[in-house]
Enzyme design. Structure first.
Site, PDB file in Angstrom:
ATOM      1  CD  GLU A  31      -8.388  -3.082  -1.239  1.00  0.00           C
ATOM      2  OE1 GLU A  31      -8.825  -3.386   0.227  1.00  0.00           O
ATOM      3  OE2 GLU A  31      -8.049  -3.935  -1.724  1.00  0.00           O
ATOM      4  CG  ASP A  45      -1.834  -1.531   0.827  1.00  0.00           C
ATOM      5  OD1 ASP A  45      -2.366  -1.926   0.427  1.00  0.00           O
ATOM      6  OD2 ASP A  45      -1.811  -1.798   2.384  1.00  0.00           O
TER       7      ASP A  45
END
Length: 550
Positions: free
Chosen positions: A215, A48
């Site tokens: 997301e 991420d």
């Protein structure tokens, strides 16, 4: 033990006031030295990723989950060569929770931004809420975490400072905590960015039968448009979305701007748009590689009709494919090769920045020294010990490539029978090779554990035995053994262990082990020292060096 300062001690950040020569990995280097690079730019688990640019400097952070120190800070001048320079989070809160391993919890999908002379990082802890920390120098100390909004299920926050002085925050939701997912909401914050002051407004719902598992949103503004860059479809086989609107609260139109296509790079996922001083746009995202974790890719990015196109758009449909090799970014000069540090000679009073624990660090876990070794004390195992899933004092680092050798020199001092020290490959499944004190011998052992999270007992077998090298009988006797341990990792995460008594002849032992990722993290390799007794004097292991090689 050594008393020299070796060139590969990158445990020295700028904040320490000591400089160090560039570290260049022996197992993976993205910079090809001819003006091009290959992906991954970092072949290690920096899940991420998010990046911000300040002048000629780029700073990157990534998810750290339960591993501490957390929120790694990496620096680059060209987006290809990266150095780990700091951690923003020294201890995870609430400490009464994170003093114990909390696999898969903690820091999820951080966002790093620069605003009016300060660097900010926002992240979501799905069990407690959205946090923020800041600093004026990312390579120095960061502030204590501020809980921007408390609650369960809020993840992946990203702030935006608008031209009118208002501050906004976008975030996603974790279905495992609150029962909803694939939903993105925008809230307003106070001017300091320390508190959410409005109710959330939904701006995108991926439960449309098309863009499931939306997301990791990142918030930007360009040419009068608000942009949300977010992945969908899941980490293994997903794609990258871009959404735009003239109004902060939407409605947003969406478009797929990067997908695997005909490339061999699966699920190009969650990342960050960054711009160089020359005006080039680039996108750093991750690829999920199972036991190797989520490795980082750099892709070119262009703006066409106010839509981003990421990667190479071979058919002109506005959706790019990820690249495997490409021309390096134009940053005005050529910078030397550099990679995140891996090997450690333990010749510094600071622990190297490649190392993390599986829970908040406690002094009794061990200490670096200026004497050429790292000392790890034999942590007491719980009376209910089943396997290493619940052991906090594991000193570990990320897998640095698909193929590598990790080798270490140990001087183990045991006080009690059953104490052991060794080299471990840790994940949902794990295996280690260790040296254990038993009566008047040291026993070489291998442990194997499947589905550690499910409390499956580890299986331990003896491989060899050795005489005690030295006994120091002052008070409680010290029983000492010197040994070298090695693990060779080949493609597919195949791990084979070996030992040596002289660092020249290594003897392969034990069963082959297939590494497996942990909970939201790749497999890790590292060191441990434990004591099955709940009381009494603790032994220790002095780690002379730990080296990553081919």
């Amino acid at each position: 033990m050594k008393n020299i300062v070796c060139f590969f001690i990158l445990s020295l950040s700028i904040s320490s006031g000591i400089s160090a020569q560039n570290y260049v990995s022996k197992v993976w280097v993205a910079d090809q030295g001819n003006g091009t690079y290959i992906n991954p730019i970092i072949n290690a688990d920096y899940s991420d990723p998010d990046v911000c640019a300040v002048g000629n400097d780029f700073y990157l952070t990534a998810s750290s989950f339960n591993c501490i120190p957390g929120l790694p800070i990496l620096h680059s001048n060209d987006l290809v060569n990266w150095k780990i320079v700091n951690y923003a989070l020294k201890k995870q809160i609430p400490t009464e929770i994170y003093d114990k391993p909390q696999h898969g919890k903690g820091v999820w999908a951080p966002c790093i931004r620069y605003h009016k002379g300060e660097f900010y990082i926002y992240w979501g802890d799905p069990d407690f809420g959205i946090y923020m920390i800041k600093t004026s120098n990312p390579e120095d100390e960061w502030s204590e975490p501020v809980l921007v909004k408390a609650g369960k299920g809020m993840i992946d926050p990203s702030p935006l400072w608008d031209e009118d002085g208002k501050v906004y925050l976008i975030n996603a939701w974790a279905g495992s905590r609150c029962g909803i997912n694939s939903v993105l909401v925008v809230s307003e914050m106070n001017s300091e960015g320390t508190k959410v002051i409005s109710d959330p407004v939904m701006v995108f719902d991926g439960n449309d039968g098309v863009n499931h598992t939306v997301e990791g949103p990142k918030f930007y503004k360009r040419n009068g448009y608000y942009y949300i860059m977010a992945p969908a479809g899941g980490v293994e086989q997903g794609w990258q979305l871009a959404m735009r609107s003239k109004n902060i609260y939407g409605p947003y139109e969406s478009k797929i701007v990067m997908a695997q296509g005909k490339s061999a790079i699966n699920g190009p996922h969650q990342g960050a748009w960054v711009e160089t001083n020359a005006g080039e746009s680039w996108f750093i995202n991750f690829q999920d590689k199972a036991m190797y974790g989520r490795v980082l890719h750099l892709n070119p990015m262009k703006w066409i009709n106010d839509w981003p196109v990421i990667g190479v758009d071979k058919d002109g449909d506005g959706c790019g494919e990820p690249v495997t090799e490409y021309k390096k970014p134009n940053v005005g000069k050529v910078y030397p090769k550099e990679t995140p540090v891996e090997s450690d000679e333990f010749s510094s009073a600071r622990l190297g920045l490649q190392w993390e624990w599986h829970a908040n660090y406690k002094d009794v876990y061990g200490f670096p020294s200026n004497s050429g070794f790292m000392r790890l004390y034999a942590g007491y195992l719980s009376e209910k010990f089943v396997n290493f899933w619940e052991v906090p004092n594991l000193l570990m680092q990320k897998f640095p490539a698909e193929e590598f050798v990790a080798k270490t020199k140990l001087a183990f001092t045991a006080k009690q029978d059953g104490e052991k020290a060794g080299l471990i490959v840790m994940g949902w499944d794990y295996s280690y090779i260790s040296i254990c004190k038993r009566d008047n011998l040291f026993v070489l052992q291998q442990a194997l554990c499947k589905d550690a999270e499910k409390q499956t007992p580890e299986q331990v077998k003896d491989l060899a035995s050795f005489p005690i090298d030295k006994i120091i009988s002052v008070g409680a006797p010290n029983y000492i053994k010197y040994i070298y341990l090695k693990v060779t990792v080949s493609k597919g995460g195949k791990c084979t262990f070996a030992y040596s008594l002289d660092d020249r002849k290594y003897i392969s032992v034990g069963d082959e082990f297939i590494a497996r990722q942990g909970k939201w993290i790749g497999a890790k390799v590292g060191l441990f020292c434990v004591n099955p007794n709940q009381s009494g004097n603790k032994g220790w292991v002095d780690v002379d060096w730990f080296r990553i090689d081919r």
